[in-house]
Write a protein that holds these residues in place. Structure first.
Motif, mmCIF file in Angstrom:
data_model
loop_
_atom_site.group_PDB
_atom_site.id
_atom_site.type_symbol
_atom_site.label_atom_id
_atom_site.label_comp_id
_atom_site.label_asym_id
_atom_site.label_seq_id
_atom_site.Cartn_x
_atom_site.Cartn_y
_atom_site.Cartn_z
ATOM 1 N N VAL A 45 0.855 -1.197 0.000
ATOM 2 C CA VAL A 45 0.000 0.000 0.000
ATOM 3 C C VAL A 45 0.888 1.244 0.000
ATOM 4 N N ASP A 46 0.685 2.151 -0.944
ATOM 5 C CA ASP A 46 1.462 3.394 -0.971
ATOM 6 C C ASP A 46 1.047 4.306 0.182
ATOM 7 N N ALA A 47 1.973 5.206 0.548
ATOM 8 C CA ALA A 47 1.751 6.063 1.723
ATOM 9 C C ALA A 47 1.282 7.461 1.364
ATOM 10 N N ASP A 48 0.969 7.704 0.102
ATOM 11 C CA ASP A 48 0.650 9.077 -0.306
ATOM 12 C C ASP A 48 -0.848 9.365 -0.319
ATOM 13 N N GLY A 49 -1.644 8.408 0.130
ATOM 14 C CA GLY A 49 -3.092 8.615 0.182
ATOM 15 C C GLY A 49 -3.779 8.212 -1.118
ATOM 16 N N SER A 50 -3.022 7.627 -2.057
ATOM 17 C CA SER A 50 -3.626 7.273 -3.352
ATOM 18 C C SER A 50 -4.339 5.919 -3.302
ATOM 19 N N ALA A 51 -4.029 5.110 -2.291
ATOM 20 C CA ALA A 51 -4.639 3.781 -2.212
ATOM 21 C C ALA A 51 -5.663 3.749 -1.081
ATOM 22 N N LEU A 92 -5.781 10.831 -5.938
ATOM 23 C CA LEU A 92 -4.688 11.806 -6.034
ATOM 24 C C LEU A 92 -3.806 11.730 -4.808
ATOM 25 N N ARG A 93 -2.504 11.823 -5.002
ATOM 26 C CA ARG A 93 -1.592 12.018 -3.866
ATOM 27 C C ARG A 93 -2.121 13.231 -3.103
ATOM 28 N N ILE A 94 -2.210 13.162 -1.783
ATOM 29 C CA ILE A 94 -2.857 14.247 -1.043
ATOM 30 C C ILE A 94 -1.910 15.430 -0.830
ATOM 31 N N ASP A 115 -7.250 8.967 -10.614
ATOM 32 C CA ASP A 115 -7.360 10.425 -10.609
ATOM 33 C C ASP A 115 -5.977 11.020 -10.731
ATOM 34 N N ASP A 116 -4.959 10.165 -10.791
ATOM 35 C CA ASP A 116 -3.595 10.620 -10.565
ATOM 36 C C ASP A 116 -2.645 10.189 -11.671
ATOM 37 N N MET A 117 -3.025 10.380 -12.919
ATOM 38 C CA MET A 117 -2.123 9.938 -13.970
ATOM 39 C C MET A 117 -2.092 10.953 -15.090
HETATM 40 MG MG MG Z 1 1.677 7.835 -5.549
#
Ligand code: MG
Ligand code: GTP
Length: 240
Positions: free
Chosen positions: A79-85, A192-194, A116-118
């Motif tokens: 799980v990524d830590a940037d809020g995207s997952a 989106l990365r937050i 939302d993040d690409m």
């Molecule tokens: Mg990311």
């Protein structure tokens, strides 16, 4: 079940990430990439008992390899830590695994998935690289460079990971198909990365993925290898 979270200066995003994690997870492993913010303290506040692994090398691949080695669960979720997952999707990944898959691979481009993040460049690059992997390795993937995946720990013995950067996701996807493991795609939505900025650079990292494809196909000799840091065998079955 263990959740592995690679994090480099993600203190501001961790509250969003941990809020979505189900409370039945037995272990959370956070791999700290020498963060200079309060990533580790925030993780400890939010999830008492979090296992913190200090990354010795550099890169997301290096971080995940160390994190996987520290996991004690039979199932590992990345799980990524940037809020995207969204941690609430973990249940779909685990369902795919307990229903017979060895590797549950997230996809933003299968029915029910999304992103939302690409940027357009990333989308095009991912699409081309994914088509190349499908053609060269006989896979039927709808997504390639995506970091939300889950697998039975025994898969690690068969894919002997040995890379350092963002190409790890593609390397895993190629190695599982080469090893003949049962792969099931799971629809996933990438938010989106937050806060903060991306660590990925589309051209540099796209080329690294291409290099991995050529090496795995035997067209180019592997130059980047380092000894695999993992090799723990666990029994199949039973979510621990
Ligand atoms: Mg990311
Ligand atoms: N420990 C560690 N984590 C890393 C490293 N590089 C990236 N990460 C983490 O890996 C995850 C994915 O990295 P991102 O920078 O979000 O890459 P991305 O998802 O392609 O880019 P965005 O569009 O910004 O989301 C994040 O949780 C990062 O903190 C690293 O060198 N070490």
């Amino acid at each position: 079940m263990s959740v592995v979270i690679p994090a480099m200066n993600e203190a501001e995003n961790l509250p969003y990430v941990f809020k979505t994690l189900p409370d039945w997870i037995h272990e959370v492993v956070l791999v700290d990439g020498k963060s200079t913010d309060r990533t580790v303290e925030v993780a400890r506040d939010l999830w008492p008992g979090v296992k913190v692994v200090q990354q010795l090398g550099k890169g997301k691949g290096d971080a995940l390899i160390s994190g996987f080695a520290a996991c004690t669960g039979d199932i590992i979720v990345m799980v990524d830590a940037d809020g995207s997952a969204d941690g609430q999707e973990i249940v779909s990944y685990v369902s795919a695994l307990v229903s017979g898959a060895d590797f549950a691979k997230g996809s933003r481009f299968t029915n029910g998935g999304g992103t939302d993040d690409m940027t357009r460049v990333r989308r095009l690059g991912n699409r081309i690289l994914c088509a190349v992997v499908n053609a060269k390795f006989g896979a039927r993937y709808t997504d390639l460079c995506y970091g939300y995946n889950a697998f039975w720990k025994h898969c690690l013995d068969e894919i002997a990971l040995d890379c350092t950067g963002f190409e790890i996701e593609s390397l895993m996807n190629i190695r599982v198909v080469k090893a003949g493991l049962r792969v099931q795609e799971v629809p996933s939505h990438e938010y989106l990365r937050i806060h903060g900025v991306s660590n990925l650079r589309a051209v540099r990292d796209g080329l690294r993925v291409l290099r991995v494809i050529l090496e795995e196909k035997g067209v180019r000799r592997a130059a980047r290898r380092r000894p695999a840091a993992i090799g723990v065998t666990t029994a199949r079955g039973g979510v621990s």
